[in-house]
Write a protein that holds these residues in place. Structure first.
Motif, PDB file in Angstrom:
ATOM      1  N   GLU A 644       0.809  -1.216   0.000  1.00  7.70           N
ATOM      2  CA  GLU A 644       0.000   0.000   0.000  1.00  7.70           C
ATOM      3  C   GLU A 644       0.843   1.267   0.000  1.00  7.70           C
ATOM      4  O   GLU A 644       0.333   2.356  -0.264  1.00  7.70           O
ATOM      5  CB  GLU A 644      -0.922   0.002   1.223  1.00  7.70           C
ATOM      6  CG  GLU A 644      -1.935  -1.131   1.207  1.00  7.70           C
ATOM      7  CD  GLU A 644      -2.794  -1.142   2.451  1.00  7.70           C
ATOM      8  OE1 GLU A 644      -2.554  -0.297   3.329  1.00  7.70           O
ATOM      9  OE2 GLU A 644      -3.694  -1.979   2.539  1.00  7.70           O
ATOM     10  N   GLU A 645       2.128   1.151   0.321  1.00  7.06           N
ATOM     11  CA  GLU A 645       2.987   2.333   0.435  1.00  7.06           C
ATOM     12  C   GLU A 645       3.941   2.413  -0.754  1.00  7.06           C
ATOM     13  O   GLU A 645       4.592   1.436  -1.090  1.00  7.06           O
ATOM     14  CB  GLU A 645       3.783   2.294   1.739  1.00  7.06           C
ATOM     15  CG  GLU A 645       2.914   2.391   2.982  1.00  7.06           C
ATOM     16  CD  GLU A 645       3.739   2.347   4.254  1.00  7.06           C
ATOM     17  OE1 GLU A 645       4.992   2.312   4.147  1.00  7.06           O
ATOM     18  OE2 GLU A 645       3.147   2.329   5.347  1.00  7.06           O
ATOM     19  N   ASP A 646       4.010   3.587  -1.335  1.00 10.04           N
ATOM     20  CA  ASP A 646       4.962   3.856  -2.414  1.00 10.04           C
ATOM     21  C   ASP A 646       5.983   4.857  -1.881  1.00 10.04           C
ATOM     22  O   ASP A 646       5.682   6.039  -1.711  1.00 10.04           O
ATOM     23  CB  ASP A 646       4.232   4.428  -3.634  1.00 10.04           C
ATOM     24  CG  ASP A 646       5.144   4.561  -4.843  1.00 10.04           C
ATOM     25  OD1 ASP A 646       6.334   4.225  -4.720  1.00 10.04           O
ATOM     26  OD2 ASP A 646       4.661   4.997  -5.898  1.00 10.04           O
ATOM     27  N   ASP A 647       7.187   4.356  -1.570  1.00 16.78           N
ATOM     28  CA  ASP A 647       8.191   5.221  -0.954  1.00 16.78           C
ATOM     29  C   ASP A 647       9.129   5.872  -1.958  1.00 16.78           C
ATOM     30  O   ASP A 647      10.162   6.435  -1.578  1.00 16.78           O
ATOM     31  CB  ASP A 647       9.017   4.426   0.067  1.00 16.78           C
ATOM     32  CG  ASP A 647       9.706   3.230  -0.571  1.00 16.78           C
ATOM     33  OD1 ASP A 647       9.463   2.969  -1.753  1.00 16.78           O
ATOM     34  OD2 ASP A 647      10.493   2.566   0.133  1.00 16.78           O
ATOM     35  N   ARG A 696       5.316  -4.311  -6.099  1.00 12.32           N
ATOM     36  CA  ARG A 696       4.269  -4.173  -5.089  1.00 12.32           C
ATOM     37  C   ARG A 696       3.142  -5.173  -5.316  1.00 12.32           C
ATOM     38  O   ARG A 696       2.524  -5.659  -4.368  1.00 12.32           O
ATOM     39  CB  ARG A 696       3.741  -2.738  -5.097  1.00 12.32           C
ATOM     40  CG  ARG A 696       4.771  -1.716  -4.598  1.00 12.32           C
ATOM     41  CD  ARG A 696       4.354  -0.293  -4.903  1.00 12.32           C
ATOM     42  NE  ARG A 696       3.131   0.070  -4.222  1.00 12.32           N
ATOM     43  CZ  ARG A 696       2.405   1.131  -4.518  1.00 12.32           C
ATOM     44  NH1 ARG A 696       2.762   1.924  -5.530  1.00 12.32           N
ATOM     45  NH2 ARG A 696       1.298   1.399  -3.837  1.00 12.32           N
ATOM     46  N   LEU A 697       2.869  -5.484  -6.587  1.00 16.11           N
ATOM     47  CA  LEU A 697       1.854  -6.503  -6.883  1.00 16.11           C
ATOM     48  C   LEU A 697       2.285  -7.870  -6.374  1.00 16.11           C
ATOM     49  O   LEU A 697       1.483  -8.606  -5.779  1.00 16.11           O
ATOM     50  CB  LEU A 697       1.612  -6.555  -8.393  1.00 16.11           C
ATOM     51  CG  LEU A 697       0.601  -5.549  -8.946  1.00 16.11           C
ATOM     52  CD1 LEU A 697       0.702  -5.474 -10.455  1.00 16.11           C
ATOM     53  CD2 LEU A 697      -0.818  -5.928  -8.519  1.00 16.11           C
ATOM     54  N   LEU A 698       3.551  -8.215  -6.601  1.00 15.14           N
ATOM     55  CA  LEU A 698       4.052  -9.497  -6.103  1.00 15.14           C
ATOM     56  C   LEU A 698       3.983  -9.548  -4.581  1.00 15.14           C
ATOM     57  O   LEU A 698       3.629 -10.572  -3.995  1.00 15.14           O
ATOM     58  CB  LEU A 698       5.496  -9.715  -6.574  1.00 15.14           C
ATOM     59  CG  LEU A 698       5.675 -10.082  -8.043  1.00 15.14           C
ATOM     60  CD1 LEU A 698       7.142 -10.117  -8.410  1.00 15.14           C
ATOM     61  CD2 LEU A 698       5.029 -11.427  -8.348  1.00 15.14           C
ATOM     62  N   ALA A 699       4.331  -8.447  -3.948  1.00 16.13           N
ATOM     63  CA  ALA A 699       4.251  -8.393  -2.486  1.00 16.13           C
ATOM     64  C   ALA A 699       2.814  -8.556  -2.013  1.00 16.13           C
ATOM     65  O   ALA A 699       2.538  -9.267  -1.036  1.00 16.13           O
ATOM     66  CB  ALA A 699       4.823  -7.066  -1.987  1.00 16.13           C
ATOM     67  N   SER A 700       1.901  -7.909  -2.719  1.00 15.82           N
ATOM     68  CA  SER A 700       0.489  -8.018  -2.353  1.00 15.82           C
ATOM     69  C   SER A 700      -0.014  -9.449  -2.490  1.00 15.82           C
ATOM     70  O   SER A 700      -0.711  -9.975  -1.615  1.00 15.82           O
ATOM     71  CB  SER A 700      -0.335  -7.072  -3.232  1.00 15.82           C
ATOM     72  OG  SER A 700      -1.699  -7.118  -2.881  1.00 15.82           O
ATOM     73  N   LEU A 701       0.361 -10.097  -3.585  1.00 13.57           N
ATOM     74  CA  LEU A 701      -0.044 -11.489  -3.802  1.00 13.57           C
ATOM     75  C   LEU A 701       0.529 -12.403  -2.728  1.00 13.57           C
ATOM     76  O   LEU A 701      -0.151 -13.294  -2.221  1.00 13.57           O
ATOM     77  CB  LEU A 701       0.431 -11.954  -5.182  1.00 13.57           C
ATOM     78  CG  LEU A 701      -0.339 -11.400  -6.386  1.00 13.57           C
ATOM     79  CD1 LEU A 701       0.407 -11.716  -7.663  1.00 13.57           C
ATOM     80  CD2 LEU A 701      -1.732 -11.998  -6.423  1.00 13.57           C
TER      81      LEU A 701
END
Length: 868
Positions: A644-647, A696-701
């Motif tokens: 959820e975070e974009d750093d 981030r998609l891979l992390a979410s999955l």
């Protein structure tokens, strides 16, 4: 390590062996020695901390931290323990804990100058500017020394610089800092130049240019002595900001009479002259023109001034200075811009350039000096200019090969300058293929002949004729670009390799070889070439992209991992190193440098290259390590990835790439322009966005468990890192929009067509593969097992994976490096798909390998694969 031996304490003698072991890297012996000492002296706190340092350096961080906290809770006040804890916390990257140590120490020993000083520096390491201000004043009250007072003042300035609200900075922090300094001025307590510099800085930031000018021109300005003409430079700065053009003109005139080679004052002299002319300013009938002396207000006066400077240089028996001759060309340039006919009084630009070449042609700077004024020559004079330059080059008799050669290094440099100017004028580019090949023959002959002048050169020195070799390489690249004949590229490689054998320290040879090898898809030599460049400090940011851009995309994953780590080490150490620079600046009163260090740190933290390398490193770890060292979910948790975070600081991204690191003598119409830079940055940012969203998609999955379905609920791990199904959909939408943007860029063909930009271009096949991955993740393609994925892929994508990277065609060796990049994306997309299906299978899994083999060669069936 901590200082020892300066205090007559028996504990110092007991601790010395542990210090020695730690200093020598023998951490295990240091731990053993500390244990022995603690058995006899259980309350020897420093021994515990030294043991903790040994544990930290052997990888036992938790045990080390626990031991350190045992001592820290006791709030020690002995210098050895405090110094050792400081070292340990810095190695743990926990500088905020150091502040707590010295806060407690100052409370217990409130009159200690040393502890107050250490507390201030501890706050400086973590950027606690308000606490720095308070600590500085507390230190000054304890020990009333000027430096401590001005530490507090500078901390106020830093609060102003770092304030989010500019109004707060201008109405509170800076005025308070000004009053504090004024108090010292009124009490006549200003002692050092650094204090005057700080006062000037405050007034300048407040926009009080008149007051700042008064300080510089007054008694306090007499303290500005550390830099040459520091006082004059600051006066000039304020004159320009206040638009006091008479004073600016007079001061420039006066300084140029003393030093006619100071280029910055020629520029300010011309700037002020034309401002005065535009305003129709005239000097008063009586008295001085201004506080700085006489003012010149007409072109005739400027022409006479420049001509007089040149005539004085002509009369000198010693070597003349370049400044007056370049000033003449600069004045012609400015007069032409304004349409003034007076330029004719200065002479013909062609004759002036020939005169300049006659005086300075044997210096390497001649080409760079003349290059910026070649536009003064009309195109019809280019060939004449080149021929007349050639007449000024003393060459020997023409031999059997048809060439005359220089007799010494000065003549060689003159000939080189003519060759370079010929290329800048576009005369070399205008040659046909046969003409370019003849030019190559001539340049090669001069290169080989010139090697005799460098026989005594060390390996670290460049050969006098290296530039000939480099120009040969550029002409070969021209031929390759124009004809598409890849043989020209191989010839270019041979020439550069030969040049490198005679001049192994030539960075230009290495950089060009690096790019050409990558262009051919041959990455293996690149690593050694880049390592031999021995890049230092900020160069890892400015030229590091030359290595990291190609490593992963050419399938060199081990090399990519190493190069990413190499770059990241620099960026991660930046925070600590910059803090040390700031501390040293406080200690030595270099207050002007502190904002520069802060800006430098910010520039690196917001670096495009930093964001790219960090993203690529994490993606590579997930693709290559998941299910080998840990599961995909565990890898994501270890990285601390939060979908959820974009750093990434998109709005403040800094493009620090040096796109002009390679020498170029191309004409102006072929040079890299700001538009090229803009397009290059646009492509880089879009590609980074794609990669970041993929990560981030891979992390979410991974955090959701497996492929999204109605059974998946929002999920949080024990570290507090959570994933929501809604986040997945948001990221997919963002990826889709970004891919559309990338497709638009590709359609508009915004690729920078220059061999010197090394642009990270988004290719159509990359977009296609990512779109496939996106479709798999969204559920448009839901294969029940990996082999079925092949049936779902568009045929045109699969066809791009077929072919040979190296092949012989019409008896010529041809390369297809783009095929390697296509294969890398193909495997990566398969990896994404497998992750969606299985959740914990990496691209090193045999299924992905089988997919590649089947698609590329078409001769392996799924029944042949044992994994299936």
């Amino acid at each position: 390590m901590a200082a020892r031996g300066h205090v007559q304490d028996p504990n110092d003698r007991r601790l010395r062996p542990i210090y020695d072991y730690l200093d020598n890297g023998n951490n295990k012996m240091a731990i053993q020695q500390a244990d022995k000492l603690l058995k006899k002296h259980k309350d020897l706190h420093c021994a515990k901390v030294l043991k903790a340092i040994g544990l930290q350096r052997t990888g036992k961080q938790d045990e080390a931290f626990s031991l350190a906290q045992e001592v820290a809770t006791l709030e020690p006040t002995d210098d050895n323990s405090l110094q050792a804890l400081t070292i340990l916390y810095r190695e743990m990257h926990r500088p905020e804990l150091v502040t707590k140590l010295y806060e407690a120490a100052v409370k217990k020993v409130p009159l200690s100058e040393e502890y107050h000083s250490h507390l201030f520096m501890a706050y400086a390491r973590v950027g606690e500017y308000k606490k720095m201000q308070q600590a500085g004043m507390a230190l000054y009250k304890t020990v009333p020394k000027n430096p401590y007072y001005f530490w507090s003042v500078m901390s106020l300035v830093m609060q102003a610089i770092s304030a989010q609200d500019e109004k707060l900075a201008q109405t509170m922090f800076l005025p308070l800092a000004e009053r504090m300094v004024e108090k010292m001025v009124k009490e006549e307590k200003i002692e050092a130049e650094a204090e005057v510099q700080l006062y000037f800085m405050i007034l300048e930031r407040l926009g009080k240019c008149v007051e700042a000018l008064d300080v510089v021109r007054g008694p306090l300005g007499e303290k500005l002595t550390s830099e040459l003409r520091s006082r004059e430079n600051k006066c000039m700065m304020m004159y320009q900001r206040l638009q006091l053009w008479p004073e600016c003109n007079a001061l420039s005139y006066k300084l140029l009479l003393k030093n006619p080679d100071d280029w910055q004052f020629y520029l300010s002299y011309f700037d002020s002259l034309f401002h005065l002319m535009d305003k129709s300013w005239s000097p008063p009938n009586e008295g001085k023109h201004c506080v700085e002396g006489p003012v010149q207000t007409t072109v005739a006066e400027a022409v006479k001034f420049v001509v007089d400077r040149m005539e004085e240089e002509d009369k000198k028996e010693s070597r003349p200075l370049r400044g007056p001759y370049m000033a003449c060309l600069e004045l012609i340039h400015r007069l032409r811009q304004r349409g003034c006919p007076d330029e004719q009084e200065l002479g013909d630009p062609l004759e002036l350039m020939l005169q300049f070449f006659g005086k300075f042609g044997d210096k390497p700077c001649c080409i760079t000096d003349l290059k910026i004024y070649l536009h003064l020559l009309p195109p019809e004079q280019h060939t004449q200019f080149k021929n007349r330059l050639g007449e000024l080059v003393p060459l020997g008799e023409v031999g059997e090969d048809g060439f005359g050669f220089p007799g010494d290094t000065k003549a060689l440099q003159r000939h080189l300058c003519v060759c370079q100017l010929s290329r800048v004028l576009g005369l070399q580019h205008a040659l046909d293929t046969e003409g370019k090949l003849c030019l190559i023959t001539e340049l090669k002959a001069h290169y080989h002949y010139g090697l005799q002048f460098g026989k005594s050169c060390l390996k670290t020195e460049l050969q006098f004729s290296d530039t000939y070799c480099l120009m040969v390489a550029h002409v070969y690249i021209d031929l390759w670009t124009e004809t598409g004949d890849e043989n020209m590229l191989w010839q270019c490689l041979g020439v550069l390799e030969e040049g490198l054998s005679f001049s192994p320290s030539n960075a230009q040879f290495k950089l060009l070889l690096l790019l050409l090898f990558c262009r051919l898809g041959a990455f293996q030599p690149v690593v050694d070439l880049y390592s031999s460049l021995d890049a230092k400090h900020v160069q890892h940011d400015t030229i590091g992209y030359l290595l990291t851009r190609y490593a992963g995309s050419l399938g060199q994953f081990a090399a990519a991992s190493q190069s990413y780590n190499f770059s990241l080490r620099f960026f991660h150490s930046n925070q600590k190193d910059t803090s040390e620079y700031i501390i040293q600046a406080y200690k030595y009163g270099a207050f002007e440098k502190i904002p520069e260090f802060i800006a430098f740190r910010t520039r690196l933290n917001q670096s495009l290259h930093f964001a790219q390398v960090r993203t690529e490193r994490m993606l590579l770890d997930l693709y290559t390590e998941a299910d080998i060292t840990s599961s995909l979910e565990e890898s994501v948790k270890a990285m601390g990835l939060c979908p959820e975070e974009d750093d990434i600081p998109w709005d403040n991204m800094r493009d620090n790439r040096d796109l002009t690191v390679l020498f170029s003598w191309d004409p102006k119409d072929r040079e890299l322009t700001e538009e090229h830079r803009r397009l290059s940055l646009q492509e880089e940012l879009v590609w980074l966005k794609v990669r970041s969203l993929t990560l981030r998609l891979l992390a979410s999955l991974a955090l959701l468990g497996h492929a999204p379905s109605s059974r998946n609920s929002d999920k949080a791990n024990e570290n507090g890192v959570s994933a929501k199904s809604s986040t997945l959909q948001t990221l997919l939408s963002q990826l889709d929009l970004t891919l559309q943007t990338a497709a638009q860029i590709t359609e508009k063909q915004t690729q920078v067509h220059t061999r010197f930009t090394n642009n990270c271009v988004i290719q159509p096949q990359e977009i296609s593969w990512l779109q496939v991955a996106s479709r798999v993740i969204t559920g448009v393609i839901v294969p029940s097992y990996s082999p079925m994925l092949i049936c779902s892929l568009p045929p045109e994508l699969l066809s791009r994976c077929k072919g040979e990277v190296l092949e012989m065609k019409d008896s010529r060796l041809m390369t297809q490096p783009s095929l390697l990049e296509t294969l890398v994306f193909f495997v990566e997309v398969n990896c994404v798909c497998v992750c969606v299906i299985h959740g914990d299978v990496s691209w090193s899994d045999c299924v992905c390998v089988c997919v590649c083999v089947c698609v590329i060669h078409g001769d392996v069936s799924w029944s042949d694969c044992e994994c299936v």
